[in-house]
Design a protein around this motif. Structure first.
Motif, PDB file in Angstrom:
ATOM      1  N   LYS A  34       0.903  -1.133   0.062  1.00  0.00           N
ATOM      2  CA  LYS A  34      -0.079   0.136  -0.070  1.00  0.00           C
ATOM      3  C   LYS A  34       0.988   1.401   0.030  1.00  0.00           C
ATOM      4  O   LYS A  34       1.952   1.122   0.572  1.00  0.00           O
ATOM      5  CB  LYS A  34      -0.922   0.069   1.177  1.00  0.00           C
ATOM      6  CG  LYS A  34      -1.950  -1.189   1.245  1.00  0.00           C
ATOM      7  CD  LYS A  34      -2.547  -0.964   2.619  1.00  0.00           C
ATOM      8  CE  LYS A  34      -3.711  -2.440   2.590  1.00  0.00           C
ATOM      9  NZ  LYS A  34      -4.307  -2.409   3.944  1.00  0.00           N
ATOM     10  N   LYS A  35       0.283   2.194  -0.440  1.00  0.00           N
ATOM     11  CA  LYS A  35       0.969   3.438  -0.643  1.00  0.00           C
ATOM     12  C   LYS A  35       1.171   3.986   0.954  1.00  0.00           C
ATOM     13  O   LYS A  35       0.105   4.394   1.460  1.00  0.00           O
ATOM     14  CB  LYS A  35       0.395   4.547  -1.545  1.00  0.00           C
ATOM     15  CG  LYS A  35       0.615   4.107  -3.039  1.00  0.00           C
ATOM     16  CD  LYS A  35      -0.052   5.290  -3.954  1.00  0.00           C
ATOM     17  CE  LYS A  35       0.204   4.826  -5.516  1.00  0.00           C
ATOM     18  NZ  LYS A  35      -0.126   5.803  -6.284  1.00  0.00           N
ATOM     19  N   VAL A  36       2.541   4.355   1.312  1.00  0.00           N
ATOM     20  CA  VAL A  36       2.649   4.752   2.767  1.00  0.00           C
ATOM     21  C   VAL A  36       3.225   6.049   2.824  1.00  0.00           C
ATOM     22  O   VAL A  36       4.128   6.330   1.929  1.00  0.00           O
ATOM     23  CB  VAL A  36       3.456   3.613   3.621  1.00  0.00           C
ATOM     24  CG1 VAL A  36       3.598   4.308   4.919  1.00  0.00           C
ATOM     25  CG2 VAL A  36       3.001   2.350   3.537  1.00  0.00           C
ATOM     26  N   ASP A  37       2.630   6.972   3.580  1.00  0.00           N
ATOM     27  CA  ASP A  37       3.136   8.398   3.772  1.00  0.00           C
ATOM     28  C   ASP A  37       4.241   8.245   4.804  1.00  0.00           C
ATOM     29  O   ASP A  37       4.007   8.355   6.083  1.00  0.00           O
ATOM     30  CB  ASP A  37       1.944   9.179   4.087  1.00  0.00           C
ATOM     31  CG  ASP A  37       2.622  10.769   4.107  1.00  0.00           C
ATOM     32  OD1 ASP A  37       3.587  10.822   3.542  1.00  0.00           O
ATOM     33  OD2 ASP A  37       1.657  11.598   4.394  1.00  0.00           O
ATOM     34  N   LYS A  42       7.090   9.413  10.220  1.00  0.00           N
ATOM     35  CA  LYS A  42       8.323  10.278  10.920  1.00  0.00           C
ATOM     36  C   LYS A  42       7.775  11.183  11.737  1.00  0.00           C
ATOM     37  O   LYS A  42       8.193  11.530  12.742  1.00  0.00           O
ATOM     38  CB  LYS A  42       9.209  10.748  10.036  1.00  0.00           C
ATOM     39  CG  LYS A  42      10.140   9.749   9.261  1.00  0.00           C
ATOM     40  CD  LYS A  42      10.936  10.385   8.285  1.00  0.00           C
ATOM     41  CE  LYS A  42      11.801   9.335   7.415  1.00  0.00           C
ATOM     42  NZ  LYS A  42      12.614   9.951   6.400  1.00  0.00           N
ATOM     43  N   ALA A  43       6.886  11.955  11.424  1.00  0.00           N
ATOM     44  CA  ALA A  43       6.208  13.090  12.157  1.00  0.00           C
ATOM     45  C   ALA A  43       5.465  12.479  13.460  1.00  0.00           C
ATOM     46  O   ALA A  43       5.872  13.180  14.667  1.00  0.00           O
ATOM     47  CB  ALA A  43       5.181  14.032  11.557  1.00  0.00           C
ATOM     48  N   SER A  44       4.800  11.557  13.209  1.00  0.00           N
ATOM     49  CA  SER A  44       4.196  10.856  14.517  1.00  0.00           C
ATOM     50  C   SER A  44       5.070  10.287  15.453  1.00  0.00           C
ATOM     51  O   SER A  44       4.935  10.519  16.715  1.00  0.00           O
ATOM     52  CB  SER A  44       3.123   9.659  14.099  1.00  0.00           C
ATOM     53  OG  SER A  44       4.051   8.606  13.611  1.00  0.00           O
TER      54      SER A  44
END
Length: 48
Positions: A34-37, A42-44
């Motif tokens: 799946k396309k992962v952001d 990283k922000a989380s």
């Protein structure tokens, strides 16, 4: 040597081989990618 066929043993051998092949296929199945952001992930981590 005897000419009698060992039908039960033959069936069992085939079943063992088929089960082994099935487990190998099941283990090597790759899930759909799946396309992962990555930036959001990283922000989380930075928030924590």
């Amino acid at each position: 040597m005897g000419v009698s066929q060992l039908k039960r043993k033959d069936r069992r051998n085939k079943a063992v081989a088929n089960n082994r092949i099935a487990t190998i296929k099941r283990l090597t199945l790759k899930p759909t990618i799946k396309k992962v952001d990555v930036e959001a992930i990283k922000a989380s981590f930075e928030k924590k």
